[in-house]
Enzyme design. Structure first.
Site, PDB file in Angstrom:
ATOM      1  N   HIS A 100       1.203  -1.557   0.127  1.00 18.70           N
ATOM      2  CA  HIS A 100      -0.026   0.176  -0.188  1.00 18.70           C
ATOM      3  C   HIS A 100       0.757   1.374   0.149  1.00 18.70           C
ATOM      4  O   HIS A 100       2.011   0.957   0.724  1.00 18.70           O
ATOM      5  CB  HIS A 100      -1.472   0.111   1.121  1.00 18.70           C
ATOM      6  CG  HIS A 100      -0.266  -0.200   1.790  1.00 18.70           C
ATOM      7  ND1 HIS A 100       0.109  -1.381   2.648  1.00 18.70           N
ATOM      8  CD2 HIS A 100       0.462   0.500   2.981  1.00 18.70           C
ATOM      9  CE1 HIS A 100       0.861  -1.886   4.058  1.00 18.70           C
ATOM     10  NE2 HIS A 100       1.035  -0.251   4.270  1.00 18.70           N
ATOM     11  N   HIS A 102       1.106   5.225   0.766  1.00 18.56           N
ATOM     12  CA  HIS A 102       0.218   6.046   1.889  1.00 18.56           C
ATOM     13  C   HIS A 102       0.299   7.285   1.118  1.00 18.56           C
ATOM     14  O   HIS A 102       1.052   7.778   0.652  1.00 18.56           O
ATOM     15  CB  HIS A 102       0.985   6.149   3.556  1.00 18.56           C
ATOM     16  CG  HIS A 102       1.042   5.160   4.515  1.00 18.56           C
ATOM     17  ND1 HIS A 102      -0.277   4.838   4.919  1.00 18.56           N
ATOM     18  CD2 HIS A 102       2.158   3.932   4.528  1.00 18.56           C
ATOM     19  CE1 HIS A 102      -0.103   3.576   5.686  1.00 18.56           C
ATOM     20  NE2 HIS A 102       1.525   2.916   5.361  1.00 18.56           N
TER      21      HIS A 102
HETATM   22  P1  AMP Z   1       1.303  -0.043   7.295  1.00 14.15           P
HETATM   23  O1  AMP Z   1       2.074   0.122   8.791  1.00 14.15           O
HETATM   24  O2  AMP Z   1       2.588   1.137   6.959  1.00 14.15           O
HETATM   25  O3  AMP Z   1       1.378  -1.309   6.775  1.00 14.15           O
HETATM   26  O4  AMP Z   1       0.107   0.484   6.846  1.00 14.15           O
HETATM   27  C1  AMP Z   1      -0.764   0.270   7.423  1.00 14.15           C
HETATM   28  C2  AMP Z   1      -2.199   1.047   7.704  1.00 14.15           C
HETATM   29  O5  AMP Z   1      -3.898   0.852   7.550  1.00 14.15           O
HETATM   30  C3  AMP Z   1      -1.867   2.126   8.631  1.00 14.15           C
HETATM   31  O6  AMP Z   1      -2.299   3.254   8.543  1.00 14.15           O
HETATM   32  C4  AMP Z   1      -3.621   1.911   9.706  1.00 14.15           C
HETATM   33  O7  AMP Z   1      -4.373   2.446  10.351  1.00 14.15           O
HETATM   34  C5  AMP Z   1      -4.144   1.072   8.074  1.00 14.15           C
HETATM   35  N1  AMP Z   1      -5.457   0.056   8.226  1.00 14.15           N
HETATM   36  C6  AMP Z   1      -5.696  -0.962   8.515  1.00 14.15           C
HETATM   37  N2  AMP Z   1      -6.654  -1.509   8.921  1.00 14.15           N
HETATM   38  C7  AMP Z   1      -7.556  -0.620   7.819  1.00 14.15           C
HETATM   39  C8  AMP Z   1      -8.642  -0.862   7.090  1.00 14.15           C
HETATM   40  N3  AMP Z   1      -9.807  -1.380   7.939  1.00 14.15           N
HETATM   41  N4  AMP Z   1      -9.284   0.393   6.924  1.00 14.15           N
HETATM   42  C9  AMP Z   1      -8.255   1.240   6.650  1.00 14.15           C
HETATM   43  N5  AMP Z   1      -7.633   1.778   6.765  1.00 14.15           N
HETATM   44  C10 AMP Z   1      -6.823   0.232   8.086  1.00 14.15           C
END
Ligand code: AMP
Length: 114
Positions: A100, A102
């Site tokens: 993903h 950001h």
């Molecule tokens: P990372 O820590 O870079 O792997 O980012 C994962 C991101 O996904 C974090 O910023 C979380 O807040 C976000 N996240 C996790 N679950 C969900 C969800 N169900 N919907 C939207 N964002 C999510």
């Protein structure tokens, strides 16, 4: 094994505030936003991280970057600026193992990142 949460969002099996989707990727709001605008751009295809062998996914990755710019524009942060981040593995803080990007904007960012 539990299904990947982001695969579930891409398949509309899990709820998310989706702001864009197409054949290859989905953009939705981060559930725990770190800026006034905090989006996640994901491929529909399950890719765990940048550590995967991505030679066959160059077109997809390029497409995701083009979607980042359009999504930022749609949220009105293209002019003021935004930051794109891809965390890979533990020390970078990766918590979801589905690639993903950001996209953070709407406030001034510090550098270096924490
Ligand atoms: P990372 O820590 O870079 O792997 O980012 C994962 C991101 O996904 C974090 O910023 C979380 O807040 C976000 N996240 C996790 N679950 C969900 C969800 N169900 N919907 C939207 N964002 C999510």
């Amino acid at each position: 094994m539990a299904r990947c949460i982001f695969c579930g969002i891409a398949a509309h099996e899990k709820p998310a505030a989706i702001i864009h989707e197409d054949e290859h990727c989905v953009v939705f709001r981060d559930i725990n936003p770190q800026a006034p605008v905090h989006l996640l751009v994901i491929p529909r295809k399950h890719i765990a991280s940048l550590n995967d062998d991505l030679d066959g996914d160059r077109e997809l990755l390029g497409h995701m970057l083009s979607v980042v710019g359009r999504a930022a524009k749609s949220q009105g942060i293209d002019g003021t600026g935004y930051r794109t981040v891809i965390n890979t593995n533990a020390e970078a803080g990766q918590s979801v193992f589905h690639l993903h990007i950001h996209v953070l904007g709407g406030r001034r960012m510090g550098w270096p990142p924490g």
